[in-house]
Write a protein that holds these residues in place. Structure first.
Motif, PDB file in Angstrom:
ATOM      1  N   HIS A 509       0.766  -1.078  -0.092  1.00  9.66           N
ATOM      2  CA  HIS A 509      -0.070  -0.180   0.396  1.00  9.66           C
ATOM      3  C   HIS A 509       0.761   1.299  -0.075  1.00  9.66           C
ATOM      4  O   HIS A 509       0.399   2.558  -0.212  1.00  9.66           O
ATOM      5  CB  HIS A 509      -1.262   0.352   1.264  1.00  9.66           C
ATOM      6  N   GLY A 510       2.025   1.062   0.171  1.00 11.10           N
ATOM      7  CA  GLY A 510       2.964   2.221  -0.179  1.00 11.10           C
ATOM      8  C   GLY A 510       4.162   2.816  -1.287  1.00 11.10           C
ATOM      9  O   GLY A 510       3.846   3.672  -1.763  1.00 11.10           O
ATOM     10  N   LEU A 511       4.767   1.582  -1.988  1.00  7.78           N
ATOM     11  CA  LEU A 511       5.765   1.409  -2.741  1.00  7.78           C
ATOM     12  C   LEU A 511       5.161   0.993  -3.933  1.00  7.78           C
ATOM     13  O   LEU A 511       5.377   1.520  -4.777  1.00  7.78           O
ATOM     14  CB  LEU A 511       7.478   0.417  -2.270  1.00  7.78           C
ATOM     15  N   LEU A 512       3.927  -0.439  -3.650  1.00  3.25           N
ATOM     16  CA  LEU A 512       3.726  -0.643  -5.427  1.00  3.25           C
ATOM     17  C   LEU A 512       2.500   0.132  -5.740  1.00  3.25           C
ATOM     18  O   LEU A 512       2.263   0.309  -7.025  1.00  3.25           O
ATOM     19  CB  LEU A 512       2.916  -1.914  -4.956  1.00  3.25           C
ATOM     20  N   GLU A 513       1.640   1.958  -4.993  1.00  3.08           N
ATOM     21  CA  GLU A 513       0.976   2.223  -5.613  1.00  3.08           C
ATOM     22  C   GLU A 513       1.678   3.825  -5.801  1.00  3.08           C
ATOM     23  O   GLU A 513       0.870   4.344  -6.157  1.00  3.08           O
ATOM     24  CB  GLU A 513       0.267   2.386  -4.626  1.00  3.08           C
ATOM     25  N   LYS A 514       3.348   3.837  -5.879  1.00  2.00           N
ATOM     26  CA  LYS A 514       4.090   4.717  -6.530  1.00  2.00           C
ATOM     27  C   LYS A 514       4.101   4.943  -8.109  1.00  2.00           C
ATOM     28  O   LYS A 514       3.971   3.355  -8.357  1.00  2.00           O
ATOM     29  CB  LYS A 514       5.230   5.168  -5.897  1.00  2.00           C
ATOM     30  N   VAL A 515       4.279   5.867  -8.294  1.00  2.00           N
ATOM     31  CA  VAL A 515       4.297   5.715 -10.517  1.00  2.00           C
ATOM     32  C   VAL A 515       5.828   6.642 -10.099  1.00  2.00           C
ATOM     33  O   VAL A 515       5.774   7.415 -10.096  1.00  2.00           O
ATOM     34  CB  VAL A 515       3.460   6.474 -10.751  1.00  2.00           C
ATOM     35  N   PRO A 516       6.962   6.251 -10.545  1.00  2.00           N
ATOM     36  CA  PRO A 516       6.949   4.445 -10.742  1.00  2.00           C
ATOM     37  C   PRO A 516       6.843   4.315  -9.285  1.00  2.00           C
ATOM     38  O   PRO A 516       7.289   4.141  -8.543  1.00  2.00           O
ATOM     39  CB  PRO A 516       8.409   4.204 -11.828  1.00  2.00           C
ATOM     40  N   LYS A 517       6.746   2.524  -9.184  1.00  5.31           N
ATOM     41  CA  LYS A 517       6.444   1.327  -8.115  1.00  5.31           C
ATOM     42  C   LYS A 517       7.761   1.378  -7.510  1.00  5.31           C
ATOM     43  O   LYS A 517       9.014   1.357  -8.746  1.00  5.31           O
ATOM     44  CB  LYS A 517       6.360   0.091  -8.921  1.00  5.31           C
ATOM     45  N   GLY A 518       7.775   1.612  -6.771  1.00  6.99           N
ATOM     46  CA  GLY A 518       9.624   1.119  -5.405  1.00  6.99           C
ATOM     47  C   GLY A 518      10.044   1.986  -4.862  1.00  6.99           C
ATOM     48  O   GLY A 518       8.825   2.860  -4.506  1.00  6.99           O
ATOM     49  N   GLY A 519      11.015   1.734  -3.996  1.00  2.00           N
ATOM     50  CA  GLY A 519      11.408   3.067  -2.746  1.00  2.00           C
ATOM     51  C   GLY A 519      12.219   2.301  -1.781  1.00  2.00           C
ATOM     52  O   GLY A 519      12.572   1.190  -1.874  1.00  2.00           O
ATOM     53  N   THR A 520      11.905   2.901  -1.093  1.00  3.41           N
ATOM     54  CA  THR A 520      13.374   2.361   0.338  1.00  3.41           C
ATOM     55  C   THR A 520      11.936   1.989   1.606  1.00  3.41           C
ATOM     56  O   THR A 520      11.181   2.957   2.159  1.00  3.41           O
ATOM     57  CB  THR A 520      14.127   3.124   0.390  1.00  3.41           C
ATOM     58  N   ILE A 521      12.408   1.040   2.566  1.00 11.61           N
ATOM     59  CA  ILE A 521      12.061   0.664   3.710  1.00 11.61           C
ATOM     60  C   ILE A 521      13.567   0.627   4.761  1.00 11.61           C
ATOM     61  O   ILE A 521      14.266  -0.134   4.344  1.00 11.61           O
ATOM     62  CB  ILE A 521      11.776  -0.801   3.658  1.00 11.61           C
ATOM     63  N   VAL A 522      13.315   1.995   5.836  1.00 12.67           N
ATOM     64  CA  VAL A 522      13.854   1.984   6.564  1.00 12.67           C
ATOM     65  C   VAL A 522      14.115   1.318   8.040  1.00 12.67           C
ATOM     66  O   VAL A 522      12.391   2.058   8.634  1.00 12.67           O
ATOM     67  CB  VAL A 522      14.660   3.020   6.791  1.00 12.67           C
ATOM     68  N   ILE A 523      14.671   0.629   8.753  1.00 13.38           N
ATOM     69  CA  ILE A 523      13.762   0.170  10.143  1.00 13.38           C
ATOM     70  C   ILE A 523      14.939   0.126  11.545  1.00 13.38           C
ATOM     71  O   ILE A 523      16.066  -0.557  10.958  1.00 13.38           O
ATOM     72  CB  ILE A 523      13.378  -1.890  10.157  1.00 13.38           C
ATOM     73  N   THR A 524      14.908   0.522  11.786  1.00 16.99           N
ATOM     74  CA  THR A 524      15.987   0.988  12.969  1.00 16.99           C
ATOM     75  C   THR A 524      15.204   1.203  14.400  1.00 16.99           C
ATOM     76  O   THR A 524      13.785   0.622  14.552  1.00 16.99           O
ATOM     77  CB  THR A 524      16.577   2.767  12.919  1.00 16.99           C
ATOM     78  N   GLY A 525      16.122   1.697  15.877  1.00 17.31           N
ATOM     79  CA  GLY A 525      15.207   1.303  16.637  1.00 17.31           C
ATOM     80  C   GLY A 525      16.281   1.735  17.839  1.00 17.31           C
ATOM     81  O   GLY A 525      17.626   1.944  17.547  1.00 17.31           O
ATOM     82  N   TRP A 526      15.413   1.754  19.465  1.00 17.08           N
ATOM     83  CA  TRP A 526      16.173   2.628  20.164  1.00 17.08           C
ATOM     84  C   TRP A 526      15.943   2.155  22.010  1.00 17.08           C
ATOM     85  O   TRP A 526      13.994   1.102  21.730  1.00 17.08           O
ATOM     86  CB  TRP A 526      16.833   4.650  20.104  1.00 17.08           C
TER      87      TRP A 526
END
Length: 606
Positions: A509-526
């Motif tokens: 629902h985030g990256l595949l709905e972009k035009v063009p499709k794709g993007g970056t996912i970042v996972i971090t913690g503290w």
């Protein structure tokens, strides 16, 4: 009258047994106390007056020798200076002649050292010798001698110098503060003992003064310690009717006695006398300080004695109340010893309103109260068993709900992945088929590798990396995945399948709905105290307010798909850790979405 007695008897008979015993004991103890209170009330003032005067006399008897000692200290300091050979030579033998005066002699240095030893800085604050010789003489300009010898011009203008000038027969004077010049008070001390002598200069005898400066603070402290009442005042006056020291300047001005009156009172009575000053009755005592020709006056206003007697009466009243309270406690204790068995049952039964019932110790006696205790204990055991069964049922229901929520998570992922593998096989891409099968096998191995409901952050991170690789195979490597979780958090326990539904939702629902499709996912913690915080963010299309408010509420979600998986993940965390934990979404349309996952770092993995 008979009817009134009957009603009183009826009321008394209907009282609780403990109340009857308490009232009886109170009546027995309070009547003697009341009789003593009224007997001593009329004589209380005379007793307080006699005690106050006696206490003040005793305090004054202790204060006078200490004042004499302070005066002796000043006089001894002056005598020690006069006895020094250098002082004798300068003032009695050869006098001061510039041709024969040597400020660098060992005898002069010893004299300066002796003067410095006398000055203690606390009581004796300075020593100065004022000489009536020309100011250009070297004795005033030499560094060592000028510390003690000063020109007479510095003394002129002070009140004490005027006194000596007005009375040629005066040889010594104890000076209160206002006798001194402001410069003397600031630089030398606020009181002084001054003696007059002469010095031979240019074949002529000139006047000189030796000033032993000392502090008024010890006198003030002694006068304050001499007082037994807060509203009393003690002060010292000299033969010129001047106040030397006082415990309170304001009260000393109000209750001031002249020197002549004090001397007359002292000669006529050695006890406290009653006087009226400004319409105030006071008791005043007078003590003669012979060496300085001073009088110490101690004044006690009668209102202070009245206040003291009133406070004593109040204290007696509170003691009386305390005695009544003690009597009440004793009476209550005695009566309670009779009724305590019934009270224990009543008190234990009353606790059921706020906490689970607890049994009483088994009764040693088999009377009616013993039967009541046995019945209550049986009822308590039955209630506790029912409460335990209810708590176990609630825990079983909670576990069943958790397992049900976990079982709903993402079964369609397997179908989609198998479709992708089938499509790859039909295309003849056998290496990619093998890679996909290995990753899929690894994905479910991590999911099913533990019997419990918890995994670790490290396992969850590996699990979601495998998931992203499978999705990249399906969508032609359009997803960039970045992880930045600190090493010290990797072993923290976390429920299985916590990251994957959130990452899946970000992809679908985030990256595949972009035009063009794709993007970056970042996972971090503290870490925030005892809470672990994991942040999963993407740069997808984001969500509007409507979608954002419904994603964690369960409203508008179907029974399949990523929304229900995210909702179930949130519910699992709430069930495990309680309110305040779980998922929090923040999103901006067109910018991306951030998901904050909060879990407790102290959850028992077993």
């Amino acid at each position: 009258m008979k009817s009134l007695i009957q009603r009183g008897k009826f009321f008394y008979n209907n009282m609780m047994l403990q109340t009857k015993f308490t009232i009886t004991h109170l009546v027995i103890t309070t009547i003697p106390m009341l009789v003593m209170f009224f007997f001593f009330h009329g004589k209380l003032y005379d007793m307080v007056l006699a005690d106050t005067i006696r206490t003040e006399q005793n305090a004054s008897a202790m204060t006078m020798p200490q004042i004499d000692q302070l005066i002796d200290t000043c006089m001894e300091a002056q005598k020690s200076l006069e006895a020094h050979p250098y002082y004798k030579k300068l003032f009695r033998l050869i006098g001061y002649q510039p041709s024969n005066w040597s400020h660098d002699s060992s005898e002069a240095a010893d004299f300066y050292g002796a003067a410095e030893d006398i000055i203690d800085g606390e009581y004796i604050t300075n020593i100065l010798i004022y000489l009536d010789i020309p100011e250009f003489q070297e004795i005033f300009h030499n560094e060592a001698s000028s510390q003690i010898f000063r020109p007479m011009s510095e003394a002129r203008g002070s009140y004490w110098h005027g006194i000596f000038q007005g009375d040629r027969s005066l040889n010594s004077l104890f000076c209160p503060e206002f006798y001194l010049s402001p410069i003397e008070v600031r630089k030398s001390g606020d009181m002084a003992y001054i003696t007059k002598s002469t010095i031979l200069y240019d074949s002529e005898y000139r006047t000189c003064y030796t000033a032993i400066y000392y502090s008024k603070a010890p006198f003030t402290k002694l006068l304050k310690n001499n007082l037994t009442e807060d509203t009393s005042v003690a002060y010292i006056i000299n033969d010129r009717d001047s106040t030397v020291a006082t415990s309170d300047d304001g009260l000393a001005g109000i209750y001031h006695f002249s020197y002549d009156k004090v001397r007359d009172f002292f000669m006529s009575s050695n006890n406290f006398v009653l006087k009226n000053i400004l319409d105030h009755d006071v008791y005043a005592g007078f003590y003669y300080i012979r060496k300085a020709d001073w009088f110490m006056v101690a004044v006690i206003p009668t209102r202070a004695i009245i206040k003291k007697s009133f406070l004593l009466m109040i204290g007696f009243f509170f003691i009386y109340l305390l005695c009544i309270l003690i009597s009440f406690l004793i009476a209550n204790r005695l009566s309670h010893s009779i009724t305590n068995r019934i009270s224990s049952v009543i008190g234990q039964m009353a606790k059921v309103r706020t906490e689970p019932p607890t049994p009483l110790p088994a009764s040693l006696y088999h009377d009616e109260i013993g039967g009541l205790i046995d019945t209550y204990n049986y009822m308590t055991r039955m209630m506790n068993r029912l409460i335990g069964e209810q708590a176990k049922a609630a825990e079983d229901l909670r576990a069943a709900e958790f397992n049900s929520l976990q079982a709903q998570i993402n079964p369609h992922f397997l179908y989609n992945t198998m479709d992708m593998i089938n499509w790859l096989a039909q295309q003849g891409r056998t290496e990619e088929v093998s890679e996909a099968v290995v990753d899929l096998s690894r994905f479910y191995k991590l999911t099913l590798s533990h019997k419990g409901i918890l995994s670790t952050i490290a396992d969850e991170l590996e699990h979601v990396k495998t998931y992203v690789r499978l999705q990249n195979m399906r969508y032609h490597q359009i997803i960039d995945f970045v992880d930045d979780i600190p090493d010290h958090m990797m072993d923290l326990p976390i429920p299985k399948l916590t990251f994957q539904p959130v990452v899946e939702n970000s992809i679908l629902h985030g990256l595949l709905e972009k035009v063009p499709k794709g993007g970056t996912i970042v996972i971090t913690g503290w870490m925030e105290d005892n809470t672990a915080v994991i942040l999963i963010s993407d740069d997808g299309v984001g969500m509007d307010t409507g979608k954002l408010s419904g994603i964690l509420s369960g409203k508008g979600t179907s029974k399949i798909g990523t929304n229900i998986a995210v909702f179930n993940t949130h519910r699992r965390l709430e069930i495990l850790y309680g309110p305040g934990y779980g998922l929090t979404y923040n999103s901006l349309p067109g910018k991306g979405t951030e998901v904050e996952i909060r879990i407790s770092s102290f959850y028992d993995r077993n």
